[in-house]
Scaffold this active site. Structure first.
Site, PDB file in Angstrom:
ATOM      1  N   GLY A 298       0.793  -1.222   0.000  1.00  0.00           N
ATOM      2  CA  GLY A 298       0.000   0.000   0.000  1.00  0.00           C
ATOM      3  C   GLY A 298       0.826   1.272   0.000  1.00  0.00           C
TER       4      GLY A 298
ATOM      5  N   ARG B 187      -2.180   8.583   3.961  1.00  0.00           N
ATOM      6  CA  ARG B 187      -2.522   9.347   5.162  1.00  0.00           C
ATOM      7  C   ARG B 187      -1.321   9.638   6.059  1.00  0.00           C
ATOM      8  NH1 ARG B 187      -7.554   6.167   7.617  1.00  0.00           N
ATOM      9  NH2 ARG B 187      -6.801   4.502   6.245  1.00  0.00           N
TER      10      ARG B 187
ATOM     11  N   GLY C 252      -5.764  -4.038  -4.581  1.00  0.00           N
ATOM     12  CA  GLY C 252      -6.521  -4.716  -3.545  1.00  0.00           C
ATOM     13  C   GLY C 252      -5.767  -5.809  -2.828  1.00  0.00           C
TER      14      GLY C 252
ATOM     15  N   GLU D 123     -16.376  -3.378   4.419  1.00  0.00           N
ATOM     16  CA  GLU D 123     -15.435  -2.272   4.576  1.00  0.00           C
ATOM     17  C   GLU D 123     -16.182  -0.992   4.937  1.00  0.00           C
ATOM     18  OE1 GLU D 123     -12.141  -2.626   4.530  1.00  0.00           O
ATOM     19  OE2 GLU D 123     -12.481  -4.763   4.197  1.00  0.00           O
TER      20      GLU D 123
ATOM     21  N   ASN E 210      45.612  11.248  33.663  1.00  0.00           N
ATOM     22  CA  ASN E 210      44.698  12.312  34.089  1.00  0.00           C
ATOM     23  C   ASN E 210      44.948  13.541  33.218  1.00  0.00           C
ATOM     24  OD1 ASN E 210      42.751  13.274  36.460  1.00  0.00           O
ATOM     25  ND2 ASN E 210      44.156  14.948  35.952  1.00  0.00           N
TER      26      ASN E 210
ATOM     27  N   ASN F 267      43.000  17.171  16.185  1.00  0.00           N
ATOM     28  CA  ASN F 267      43.236  16.017  15.316  1.00  0.00           C
ATOM     29  C   ASN F 267      43.117  16.315  13.830  1.00  0.00           C
ATOM     30  OD1 ASN F 267      40.505  16.512  15.810  1.00  0.00           O
ATOM     31  ND2 ASN F 267      39.914  14.414  15.337  1.00  0.00           N
TER      32      ASN F 267
END
Length: 476
Positions: free
Chosen positions: A15, A19, A83, A161, A383, A392
């Site tokens: 389909g 919508r 369909g 339907e 650290n 970089n």
């Protein structure tokens, strides 16, 4: 062959989904870590089917591409005849001519059905010796769904339907969930008689129910206990509704597996993520993609993890991470950003306002605050002082920085890659490191400080600073 347990699965995904108002095919919209179609396929593959066939048409190539990494899926192209009936007919035509098992029909936009529910559905169909069984649900507002019309004895007469329903039929609240199982022979026979004489000019699969009834065949309807599992997606509002239901299900699953989730309403977990026992999730946390979280880790609040690996007892708070590895006992955040390739060894720390990209932080090493570390290898016990930057990029290429074990840097250092610091090296505050530093050396790059006496009184006369300086000099 005649085999009452043989099963073929057909998934309808042809389909257009107008919508949704989207350039993305409806069945490819994602929720919970998979596309809508991906969820349906994941469920289908848990059933003992000899084949899983997906019918496609709208944006055919994009839908097929999304299935490339899913094994065992057969593609069926729908032709110009519209369909669901035509889609199923083409899929069934591709089955072996002597296949006489059951054909389970699923919709690619109904993602909440679980394998356990479908297994029970198949069992009920076979127990009733029905030629067709359809899944039904009762909704307070059935708008948009086909209605199940029953005979006086309660048996299924037909499906109508919405656009073809009379006022009385439209008032029926039992809906067709769009999930069917048919005996293959009866399905083939009936589809050959389905026409397009309806409001949409389509071959309706639901007409098969009417045709079977007209020939006296048994058609059953199996109701689901929770109507929400049948919810389909037709627009963005329904997409978010279904997504919320799926997420609530996932969250509840992990809670029952021993995960503490403090605020389920603000926690989002993809169906593809994995969490261990005794993980704690705090509010406003997203655990997405293939993320794995090991036992005892604490995530959140306000954290997003995408395709990450989190070790035991790690702590991550107010952080954003993608394709990162966070080792056991490591800590991240608050306000840290881990990009692809960030790897933290056990006990490492990435602190406040720190960005890490394509870098390895060694065991017990710390990048505590206000830093950018890119394309860098850091050893153990390091650290880095506040404001560390590994520069970089030279405007053309990326280069790496290598920092050895037990290196301690001063605040506000810039390491201009490519550069190496040997084990145990030290750097002074404000240093710009452009050359390699030998092991155990102290690197300094600050010019000698020069004080110009009287500069403020001469150049800023009459200001508050000048007055304060004059008073201080008098006191001295």
């Amino acid at each position: 062959m005649t085999d009452n347990t043989a099963l073929a699965i057909v998934i309808l995904a042809a389909g257009q989904g107008t919508r949704m108002r989207s350039s993305l095919p409806k069945v490819l919209h994602p929720i919970g870590g998979r596309t809508l179609l991906g969820h349906v396929l994941h469920t289908a593959q848990q059933l003992p089917a000899s084949t899983v066939r997906v019918v496609v048409r709208h944006e055919r190539d994009r839908v097929v591409q999304s299935l490339e990494d899913i094994p065992g899926v057969e593609i069926v192209d729908q032709d110009e005849i519209p369909g669901t009936g035509r889609a199923v007919q083409l899929a069934v035509d591709g089955l072996p001519a002597d296949f006489d098992g059951d054909v389970l029909v699923l919709s690619g936009d109904v993602p909440l059905l679980e394998a356990e529910t479908l297994a029970g559905f198949l069992e009920a169909h076979r127990a009733a010796a029905a030629e067709a069984t359809l899944m039904s649900a009762t909704l307070d507002d059935p708008s948009g769904y086909g209605r199940i019309i029953r005979d006086h004895d309660g048996s299924v007469a037909r499906i109508v339907e919405q656009k073809d329903a009379s006022d009385d039929e439209a008032a029926v609240t039992e809906i067709n969930a769009g999930v069917y199982v048919f005996r293959a022979a009866s399905l083939r026979e009936s589809l050959a008689r389905v026409g397009t004489d309806n409001a949409q000019g389509e071959m309706y699969l639901t007409d098969v129910v009417r045709l079977l009834r007209e020939t006296g065949r048994t058609v059953a309807a199996q109701a689901v206990a929770d109507a929400r599992v049948t919810f389909g997606v037709n627009d963005r509002a329904q997409l978010s509704d279904v997504g919320a239901i799926l997420n609530a299900r996932i969250v509840r699953h992990w809670q029952r597996q021993g995960v503490t989730i403090q605020d389920p309403a603000t926690t989002w977990i993809d169906d593809t993520a994995t969490l261990a026992q005794d993980v704690t999730i705090l509010p406003n946390t997203h655990i997405l993609g293939a993320t794995t979280v090991a036992e005892g880790a604490k995530i959140g609040p306000d954290t997003s993890l995408v395709d990450c690996e989190v070790g035991e007892n790690a702590v991550i708070r107010r952080a954003d991470a993608t394709l990162a590895v966070i080792g056991a006992g490591a800590t991240v955040g608050p306000y840290a950003y881990l990009r692809a390739g960030a790897e933290l060894a056990a006990g490492a720390k990435v602190g406040t306002y720190v960005e890490i990209k394509n870098s390895q932080i060694g065991e017990g090493s710390k990048v505590p605050h206000l830093s950018y570390i890119g394309d860098t290898t850091i050893g153990r016990g390091v650290n880095l002082g506040a404001g560390a930057i590994t520069a970089n990029y030279d405007d053309i290429h990326k280069h790496r920085t290598e920092i050895g074990d037990e290196v301690h840097s001063g605040s506000h250092n810039v390491f201009v890659a490519p550069v190496k610091l040997g084990a145990g090296a030290k750097t002074g505050a404000g240093a710009v490191i452009r050359k390699d530093v030998p092991a155990g050396a102290l690197a300094l790059s600050v010019a000698p400080q020069r004080n110009v006496e009287g500069w403020v009184e001469k150049n800023r006369a009459g200001t508050a600073a000048a007055d304060a300086a004059a008073k201080a000099q008098s006191a001295e």
